[in-house]
Design a protein around this motif. Structure first.
Motif, short mmCIF file in Angstrom:
data_model
loop_
_atom_site.label_atom_id
_atom_site.label_comp_id
_atom_site.label_asym_id
_atom_site.label_seq_id
_atom_site.Cartn_x
_atom_site.Cartn_y
_atom_site.Cartn_z
N ILE A 130 0.84 -1.25 -0.15
CA ILE A 130 -0.14 -0.05 0.03
C ILE A 130 0.84 1.09 0.04
O ILE A 130 1.31 1.60 0.90
N ALA A 131 0.75 1.92 -1.12
CA ALA A 131 1.58 3.20 -1.18
C ALA A 131 1.00 4.18 -0.10
O ALA A 131 -0.40 4.55 -0.40
N THR A 132 1.77 5.06 0.70
CA THR A 132 1.03 5.85 1.72
C THR A 132 2.05 6.96 1.96
O THR A 132 2.76 7.29 2.85
N PRO A 133 2.10 7.70 0.99
CA PRO A 133 2.71 8.89 0.78
C PRO A 133 2.51 9.87 1.87
O PRO A 133 1.30 9.80 1.92
N ASP A 170 10.25 16.08 1.82
CA ASP A 170 9.85 15.45 0.58
C ASP A 170 8.24 14.85 0.36
O ASP A 170 7.61 14.50 -0.38
N GLY A 171 7.81 14.94 1.75
CA GLY A 171 6.23 14.49 2.07
C GLY A 171 5.19 15.72 2.15
O GLY A 171 5.89 16.74 1.88
N THR A 172 4.13 15.57 2.01
CA THR A 172 3.23 16.56 2.07
C THR A 172 2.11 15.88 2.99
O THR A 172 1.48 14.63 3.33
N LEU A 173 1.59 16.94 3.69
CA LEU A 173 0.56 16.82 4.67
C LEU A 173 -1.01 16.21 4.17
O LEU A 173 -1.74 15.43 4.50
N GLU A 174 -1.12 16.92 2.83
CA GLU A 174 -2.30 16.32 2.09
C GLU A 174 -2.03 14.78 1.87
O GLU A 174 -3.05 14.19 1.99
N GLY A 175 -0.97 14.37 1.32
CA GLY A 175 -0.77 13.14 0.98
C GLY A 175 -0.82 12.24 2.22
O GLY A 175 -1.68 11.15 2.22
N TYR A 176 -0.33 12.77 3.22
CA TYR A 176 -0.44 11.99 4.72
C TYR A 176 -1.84 11.76 4.92
O TYR A 176 -2.27 10.74 5.46
N LEU A 177 -2.68 12.98 5.00
CA LEU A 177 -4.22 12.57 5.28
C LEU A 177 -5.02 11.71 4.43
O LEU A 177 -5.65 10.99 4.79
N ARG A 178 -4.44 11.75 3.19
CA ARG A 178 -5.23 10.70 2.16
C ARG A 178 -4.73 9.29 2.56
O ARG A 178 -5.45 8.22 2.57
N SER A 179 -3.41 9.09 3.12
CA SER A 179 -3.02 7.82 3.27
C SER A 179 -3.65 7.45 4.42
O SER A 179 -3.96 6.03 4.66
N THR A 181 -6.61 8.00 5.80
CA THR A 181 -7.94 7.79 5.31
C THR A 181 -8.03 6.20 4.62
O THR A 181 -8.87 5.50 4.66
N ALA A 182 -7.06 6.20 3.70
CA ALA A 182 -6.95 4.76 3.12
C ALA A 182 -6.92 3.74 4.22
O ALA A 182 -7.36 2.77 3.98
N LEU A 183 -5.73 3.76 4.95
CA LEU A 183 -5.79 3.02 6.01
C LEU A 183 -6.52 2.82 6.83
O LEU A 183 -6.89 1.62 7.37
N ARG A 184 -7.49 3.69 7.24
CA ARG A 184 -8.63 3.49 8.04
C ARG A 184 -9.58 2.67 7.75
O ARG A 184 -10.15 1.87 8.33
N LEU A 202 -6.11 -0.56 13.99
CA LEU A 202 -5.82 0.48 13.04
C LEU A 202 -6.67 1.55 12.85
O LEU A 202 -6.34 2.52 12.74
N GLU A 203 -7.91 1.18 12.65
CA GLU A 203 -9.11 2.17 12.67
C GLU A 203 -9.22 3.38 13.42
O GLU A 203 -9.17 4.31 13.23
N ALA A 204 -9.20 2.68 14.75
CA ALA A 204 -8.97 3.62 15.82
C ALA A 204 -7.87 4.59 15.71
O ALA A 204 -7.92 5.87 16.31
#
Length: 288
Positions: A130-133, A170-179, A181-184, A202-204
């Motif tokens: 799972i790509a999680t930028p 090299d990371g972004t907060l936008e990408g992190y929030l999306r990651s 949400t995907a992991l959740r 993980l969800e919690a």
């Protein structure tokens, strides 16, 4: 850390069972940004003739020898480029003959890069990439759907066992929030982090991380309202992270840099409806 690093009192350095399909070995590199050290994981089904190693960690001969001594290694996976996860990759590949794979081709040895959604069959089980930028541009998590009743996810530095992570340059907060949400969406899987203890849901944890990030963004918005829209990273850090220890000030500034970049240019990422569930406490940033 060098080979003479000593574990903190009470920290176990032997190989420990972390889930039905995984074991972990703590590297001797404790510090403010690595907590107790880096967790190197071994993935293998009970009757598998070989294992997959995730994040061999720093260059420490005793640590690498202990991982290699567990038996045949079929594959090495890297969660992201930071040295506390990847520095030993090439040496461990020479030691075991196992190929190394990561999302970034620069960190691969004798194998091609990972792809998002790829399913690897190794160690007698399935491993979903799972790509999680976010933490870094090349961050990846590894889902083990057959690891216990809800599966497990090796989260690298995307989710930690204690505290929350910083956003690297090299990371972004936008990408992190999306990651997050995907992991959740993976539900109550066991969290197998690269730093800190195993977490049960993980969800919690994602709910808590998302709430924490949006709380921080609200604090930065208030700071900008008081200081002006063009306030510098240093000024906002002084206001939002006023009580941060000077030793980790750089991490607080990295967090503020990512928050300002998000607020000044990113499209908002919707926060999913949060379900009441027990979650671990989050320490004030700067986190890991």
């Amino acid at each position: 850390m060098g080979n003479d690093a000593h574990p903190p009192v009470g920290i176990e350095r032997s190989i420990q069972r972390s889930s039905p399909l995984t074991r972990k070995l703590l590297a001797p590199n404790p510090g403010p940004m690595t907590l107790d050290g880096t967790n190197s994981y071994l993935i293998a089904a009970p009757r598998s003739a070989s294992a997959v190693v995730v994040d061999p960690g720093p260059l420490d001969d005793a640590h690498l020898a202990a991982l290699a001594a567990t038996g045949s290694v079929a594959l090495v996976l890297i969660t992201h480029r930071h040295a506390d996860h990847s520095a030993a990759s090439a040496r461990f590949a020479r030691l075991t003959g196992a190929p190394v794979r990561a999302l970034d081709p620069a960190f691969c040895v004798d194998a091609g890069p990972l792809t998002d959604g790829e399913v690897i069959e190794a160690g007698g089980t399935r491993i979903r990439v799972i790509a999680t930028p976010g933490h870094t541009a090349d961050s990846a998590c590894f889902q083990l759907p057959d690891d216990g009743p809800h599966g497990s996810v090796l989260t690298g530095d995307t989710i930690l066992g204690r505290g929350t992570t910083i956003i690297a340059p090299d990371g972004t907060l936008e990408g992190y929030l999306r990651s997050l949400t995907a992991l959740r969406a993976l539900g109550p899987a066991t969290v197998l982090p690269a730093h800190g203890p195993v977490l049960p849901n993980l969800e919690a944890v994602c709910d808590a991380y998302l709430a924490h990030r949006h709380q921080r963004l609200a604090e930065v918005r208030r700071a900008l309202a008081e200081l002006g829209p063009d306030a510098t990273v240093a000024l906002v850090t002084d206001r939002v992270y006023a009580h941060t220890d000077a030793a980790v000030r750089f991490a607080a500034e990295a967090s503020v840099h990512a928050q300002l970049a998000y607020l000044r240019g990113a499209e908002p990422v919707p926060v999913p409806a949060l379900v009441p569930a027990p979650a671990p406490p989050l320490v004030p940033e700067p986190d890991q």
